[in-house]
Design an enzyme around this catalytic site. Structure first.
Site, PDB file in Angstrom:
ATOM      1  N   ASP A  33       0.767  -1.228   0.024  1.00  0.00           N
ATOM      2  CA  ASP A  33      -0.131   0.122  -0.048  1.00  0.00           C
ATOM      3  C   ASP A  33       0.892   1.219   0.112  1.00  0.00           C
ATOM      4  OD1 ASP A  33      -2.707   1.087   0.410  1.00  0.00           O
ATOM      5  OD2 ASP A  33      -1.536   1.918   2.280  1.00  0.00           O
TER       6      ASP A  33
ATOM      7  N   GLU B 254       1.712  -0.439  -4.950  1.00  0.00           N
ATOM      8  CA  GLU B 254       0.637   0.593  -5.294  1.00  0.00           C
ATOM      9  C   GLU B 254       1.654   1.773  -5.670  1.00  0.00           C
ATOM     10  OE1 GLU B 254      -3.254   2.816  -3.651  1.00  0.00           O
ATOM     11  OE2 GLU B 254      -1.777   2.236  -2.296  1.00  0.00           O
TER      12      GLU B 254
END
Length: 703
Positions: free
Chosen positions: A346, A388
């Site tokens: 993330d 990401e």
């Protein structure tokens, strides 16, 4: 009665249960600036006070910055925590508070969820009766039944992968899930639904965070549902287990992994190494802040405040040696002890910032230290590493992880945006769409990499669901209690004429057609496709594009929809199996662009006329042919995002060959997809592609 203690060892960090003569537990904790550490032992998971407090003497129980002690006689299942003494000097970054009961950063299991109170950890007073605690773990007793020993790791190539991003709790929490009440929303509940995933054609599940997180990190009255609020990176989230015993979540999680592996499905964890649940200076003291604040977080010049590159109040200091070691050992643990197949990082661009928070200049030529350490680690070799490739403070590194790192893949944000804009009918999107179909060569320049390291997606947890993408022009997030300020404003969505739910047949038909269009483009593009949980049955969040705090039926999988949307589910299932069965979509190298016949896989671009693609800003149409001569596969694909029908010329075929219609998204849902064996023959030299629709034709090699 005070337990006997020995000095202990400075490695390994955490609580290590030792047998074979020693019979006890070694505890080790890093803290550079602490003056005294107390080990707390509890008789019960929810005991209001410890039964034993063992002070660690700096002269006996400290080696450099490592505090350690060995307690003979302790076993797995022992509940423990810490108090850490030291200066409370905010301007210099010190936040020691011995009133706070702290978790072990390396703790493998956590209890106390029923007594936990976030506010008690924010206030300066003692929070022992309302604090989370760790549990000593013995990983050697679990029976993996040959997983990774007798049965080799799956290691499904990206080219053969279909990723399903899902929420463990939301997948089976709905009362209509068919799962028994005690297993709803748990790892055990997910096990019962593995046949559903297998039948759909899923090869990997990407689980939203299962690391222990803070459900109270949300607006008052709401719950942090997604889990991007990590408290402990090593411990599975206790409430996701139907077995609520202290060590139950570990075993149930491993049961789930083992069962998924038996079904041929890999497990990818969404990991959040960019921030923690402790938030900014107003947040709770749970672990890292109270152990060594300046080591674990990037601070402002005034060290009373935190730099916030995550958008969540603080930034984990990933390129500090102590923190990078924790991250690496955490990943190793989930691979070696929990048999995880990969990780999605993330806001991974945070890991491309130095220990002070500045973007690393050397990132222009090679990967930063922590990223290189991760991808070069032998324990992690062969795992999927998915970035990401952006953060909340403006870094946007899509292309860079793949360009400068040898094993990282990336969520392809431009794929999402460009496909949405093309099918919405925006001008100037045909060249962008062509690039996305070809594996984004404008983003991924290296020719020596697997082109499938581009993870293609239309929707993910963050944003509209697929149904809502074609049903709403604007976000509708009032239920999040932030006056609709949260969530993305630029969604590239189109409501097809009416905002929100409607019974208008024409609007509903168009929305369904757009859903089919978007999915067809996703699976026909080079790269690894990822779909969001429930998109296959039109799961809706009623226009909420930031459901992080909606732990209710707005976010849960509605299992009645499987029957209601069965024809759509069948279309997606057939599409997946069709694509997965073709060599054309198992290529690891980029297809060559050509207008001539070649002896290896290639693509040729067309417009309404053969060999004449229209790249102008006013074009809304694109056609292309895909051919794999060795596999005898030949497809012709036509996309029309225009609001009127368009006639496309078809490539001429040799004697005895003809085109068969596999997909036409303008047809009724139960006729949209046809297997090659039963597909209708196309006898004309052109094909009328209806407004806002996609068509896929194929030559039958045995015709």
């Amino acid at each position: 009665m005070t337990l006997k203690s020995l000095p202990g060892e400075s490695y390994p960090l955490g609580a290590t249960f030792e047998k074979d003569g020693k019979n006890g537990v070694n505890f080790c904790l890093f803290s550079k600036h602490a003056t005294l550490i107390e080990l707390l032992l509890f008789d019960e998971p929810n005991a209001p006070q410890p039964s034993e407090i063992i002070p660690l003497d700096p002269k006996i129980n400290r080696t450099n910055y490592y505090w350690h002690v060995f307690i003979p006689g302790l076993t797995a299942g022992q509940v423990y925590a810490y108090r850490v003494h030291g200066p409370y000097d905010l301007e210099n970054g010190y936040r020691f508070n011995p009133n706070k009961v702290l978790l072990d950063p390396y703790g493998k299991a956590i209890v106390g969820s029923s007594i936990y109170n976030r506010e008690a950890a924010v206030e300066l007073g003692d929070n022992c009766a309302q604090a989370l605690r760790n549990v000593v773990v013995d990983n050697e007793t679990y029976d993996w039944e040959g997983d990774w020993a007798e049965h080799p790791r799956l290691r499904t190539p990206y080219a053969s992968s279909v990723i399903y991003e899902m929420h463990v709790g939301g997948f089976t929490r709905h009362p209509n899930s068919g799962v028994s009440p005690e297993k709803r929303g748990t790892f055990a509940g997910l096990i019962e639904k593995i046949p559903y995933l297998k039948s759909l054609g899923i090869t990997a599940v990407e689980l939203l965070p299962v690391h222990y997180f803070d459900p109270e990190d949300a607006m008052k009255g709401l719950t942090n549902y997604w889990g991007y609020s990590t408290i402990s990176f090593f411990a599975p989230y206790h409430p996701y287990s139907s077995d609520q015993s202290p060590l139950g979540p570990l075993n149930e999680f491993r049961d789930m992994v083992k069962a998924l592996h038996k079904a041929g499905i890999e497990v990818i964890l969404d990991v959040v190494f960019n921030h923690t649940a402790e938030g900014d200076e107003r947040g709770p003291t749970l672990c890292f802040r109270g152990i060594d604040n300046e080591t674990y977080y990037i601070l402002e010049k005034n060290k009373a405040h935190y730099k916030n590159y995550s958008g969540c109040g603080n930034t984990f200091r990933g390129n500090h040696p102590i923190v990078s070691r924790l991250i690496l050992e955490c990943l190793r643990y989930w691979v070696s002890e929990m048999h995880i197949d990969g990780f999605r990082f993330d806001l991974a661009s945070v890991l491309a910032r130095d220990a002070s928070g500045s973007p690393l200049e050397e990132w222009k030529t090679y990967a930063p230290d922590i990223l290189w350490v991760i991808e070069s680690d032998p324990v992690l070799a062969g795992t999927k590493l998915i970035a990401e490739a952006w953060d909340a403070a403006g870094l946007y590194d899509v292309g860079r992880f793949v360009e400068l790192a040898d094993w990282f893949s990336e969520w392809n944000g431009p794929f999402r945006d460009d496909v949405r804009r093309f099918m919405r009918g925006d001008d100037g999107m045909v060249p962008c769409l062509a690039a996305r179909i070809l594996g984004s060569p404008d983003i991924y320049h290296r020719m020596d990499i697997d082109i499938n390291r581009s993870i293609n997606f239309i929707t993910c947890h963050d944003g509209f669901t697929l149904n809502d993408l074609v049903s709403y022009n604007e976000k509708h997030n009032l239920a999040n209690l932030e006056n609709n300020r949260d969530g993305a404003n630029d969604n590239y969505s189109w409501n097809c004429g009416i905002e929100g739910e409607t019974n208008e047949p024409e609007i509903e038909a168009l929305r369904l057609q757009q859903i089919k269009n978007l999915l067809t483009i996703l699976f026909l593009s080079q790269g690894t496709p990822m779909i969001l949980m429930g998109d296959e049955v039109r799961r809706t969040q009623r226009g909420n594009n930031n459901g992080y705090c909606q732990d209710n039926q707005l976010s849960w999988f509605d299992w009645d929809a499987v029957e209601k949307e069965y024809d759509l589910w069948c279309f997606i299932r057939r599409l997946i199996h069709f694509i997965q069965g073709l060599e054309l979509f198992r290529q690891e190298g980029r297809l060559e662009v050509t207008y001539a016949s070649l002896h290896h896989p290639h693509i040729s671009w067309h417009g309404m006329k053969l060999g004449q693609p229209d790249w102008s800003s006013y074009s809304h149409c694109l056609a292309f042919s895909l051919r794999h001569p060795e596999a005898d596969e030949y497809l012709h694909v036509m996309f029309n995002a225009y609001w009127e029908p368009v006639e496309f010329e078809l490539p001429l075929l040799g004697h005895g060959d003809c085109w068969y219609r596999i997909i036409d998204t303008a047809l009724p849902l139960n006729q949209t997809f046809c297997e090659l064996e039963s597909a209708s023959q196309v006898t004309r030299e052109s094909y009328p592609v209806q407004a806002r629709s996609c068509v896929v034709l194929m030559v039958n090699p045995i015709s």
